[in-house]
Design a protein around this motif. Structure first.
Motif, short mmCIF file in Angstrom:
data_model
loop_
_atom_site.label_atom_id
_atom_site.label_comp_id
_atom_site.label_asym_id
_atom_site.label_seq_id
_atom_site.Cartn_x
_atom_site.Cartn_y
_atom_site.Cartn_z
N SER A 12 1.14 -1.04 0.17
CA SER A 12 0.30 -0.32 0.06
C SER A 12 0.93 1.51 0.37
CB SER A 12 -0.96 0.29 1.07
OG SER A 12 -2.14 1.12 1.36
N PRO A 14 0.90 5.63 -0.63
CA PRO A 14 -0.12 6.63 -1.80
C PRO A 14 0.76 7.68 -2.53
CG PRO A 14 2.01 7.82 -0.61
CD PRO A 14 2.14 6.18 -0.19
N GLU A 15 -0.65 7.93 -3.18
CA GLU A 15 -0.51 8.65 -4.70
C GLU A 15 0.63 9.30 -4.56
OE1 GLU A 15 -3.75 10.44 -5.73
OE2 GLU A 15 -3.63 11.39 -7.40
N ASP A 78 5.24 8.24 -9.94
CA ASP A 78 3.84 9.00 -10.12
C ASP A 78 2.83 8.09 -10.16
OD1 ASP A 78 2.42 11.42 -12.16
OD2 ASP A 78 2.26 11.09 -9.46
N SER A 79 2.77 7.28 -8.95
CA SER A 79 1.94 6.43 -8.27
C SER A 79 0.50 6.76 -8.67
CB SER A 79 1.94 5.39 -7.47
OG SER A 79 2.04 6.01 -6.18
N GLN A 80 -0.40 6.61 -9.56
CA GLN A 80 -1.86 6.64 -9.24
C GLN A 80 -3.14 5.55 -8.84
OE1 GLN A 80 -2.27 9.68 -10.97
NE2 GLN A 80 0.03 9.87 -10.63
N PRO A 81 -3.60 6.46 -8.14
CA PRO A 81 -4.91 4.53 -8.00
C PRO A 81 -5.42 4.13 -9.02
CG PRO A 81 -5.36 7.46 -7.04
CD PRO A 81 -4.37 7.58 -7.99
N SER A 82 -5.22 4.62 -10.54
CA SER A 82 -5.74 3.47 -11.16
C SER A 82 -4.12 2.68 -11.59
CB SER A 82 -6.02 4.49 -12.82
OG SER A 82 -4.38 5.16 -13.06
N SER A 84 -3.61 0.70 -9.24
CA SER A 84 -4.09 -0.13 -7.97
C SER A 84 -4.43 -1.19 -8.52
CB SER A 84 -5.01 0.00 -6.80
OG SER A 84 -5.33 1.21 -6.35
N VAL A 104 -3.03 1.99 -4.01
CA VAL A 104 -2.45 2.78 -4.33
C VAL A 104 -3.74 4.40 -3.99
CG1 VAL A 104 -1.51 5.62 -5.70
CG2 VAL A 104 -0.78 2.55 -6.54
N THR A 105 -3.04 4.71 -2.31
CA THR A 105 -4.56 5.24 -2.00
C THR A 105 -4.33 6.48 -2.26
OG1 THR A 105 -2.90 5.23 0.21
CG2 THR A 105 -4.53 3.86 0.10
N PRO A 106 -5.51 6.85 -3.10
CA PRO A 106 -5.76 9.04 -2.73
C PRO A 106 -5.26 9.77 -1.64
CG PRO A 106 -7.58 7.51 -3.11
CD PRO A 106 -6.69 6.75 -2.30
#
Lengths: 106, 113
Positions: A12, A14-15, A78-82, A84, A104-106
């Protein structure tokens, strides 16, 4: 012993963070490796493949192979919730890791 | 858009039934594969085929058979379904023996009761 091993997570982050995923392999004959992404209730889709030396970059994704330690890595910048999903590493011979679930949590 | 299509998304079958899972690809790919996916175990290869009427055993062929009468169609058969065959079944294809990446279907979730 599986020929390709992968920590199942979940992982897990964070964005905006960098996601770091790893696999190990035992067969020295393996030279090409692939990374797949699998969303829930879908089949895996090919992200990228790489040869057994150096890095390969594709947008926010970078794949690395360390042949000396038999280590495969995938980095997502630069991870995005998408992003996940479950990420699977695989050898060209069709040996898959168990997959690492990434959240990836917003 | 290239596709691998699996005929059913969800199936529920009884112990002892003969079960057919169908897979069709529209990419004129030579190679086709059947995997099962279980939590903690990842994908395990059941059978594969490099040509029509050709088949090879994968890592876990016991209890399964396959049929490839046409290039685009690869069927997985559970001769007598058992509860330990409850799983997600994934069909895949690839262009040639170099196998630079598979195209997967969406999977069939089979439950054997």
């Amino acid at each position: 012993q599986k020929e390709v091993e992968q920590d199942p997570g979940p992982l897990s982050v964070p964005e905006g963070a960098i996601v770091s995923l790893n696999c190990t392999y035992s067969n020295s004959a393996f030279q090409y490796f692939m990374w797949y992404r699998q969303y829930s209730r879908k089949g895996p889709e090919l992200l990228m493949y790489t040869y057994s030396s150096g890095n390969k970059e594709d947008g926010r994704f970078t794949a690395q192979v360390d042949k000396s330690s038999k280590y495969i890595s995938l980095f997502i910048r630069d991870s995005q919730p998408s992003d996940s999903a479950t990420y699977l590493c695989a050898s060209l011979q069709g040996q898959f890791g168990a997959g690492t679930q990434v959240v990836v949590t917003p | 858009d290239v596709k691998v299509t699996q005929s059913s998304r969800y199936l529920v079958k009884r112990t002892g039934e003969k079960v057919f899972l169908e897979c069709v690809q529209d990419m004129d790919h030579e190679n086709m594969f059947w995997y099962r996916q279980d939590p903690g175990l990842g994908l395990r290869l059941i059978y594969f085929s490099y040509d029509v009427k050709m088949k090879e055993k994968g890592d876990i062929p016991e209890g399964y058979s396959v049929s490839r009468e046409k290039k685009e169609r690869f069927s997985l058969i559970l001769e007598s379904a058992s509860t330990n065959q409850t799983s997600m079944y994934l069909c895949a294809s690839s262009q040639d023996r170099a196998n630079y990446g598979y195209t997967f279907g969406s999977g069939t979730r089979l439950t054997v009761v």
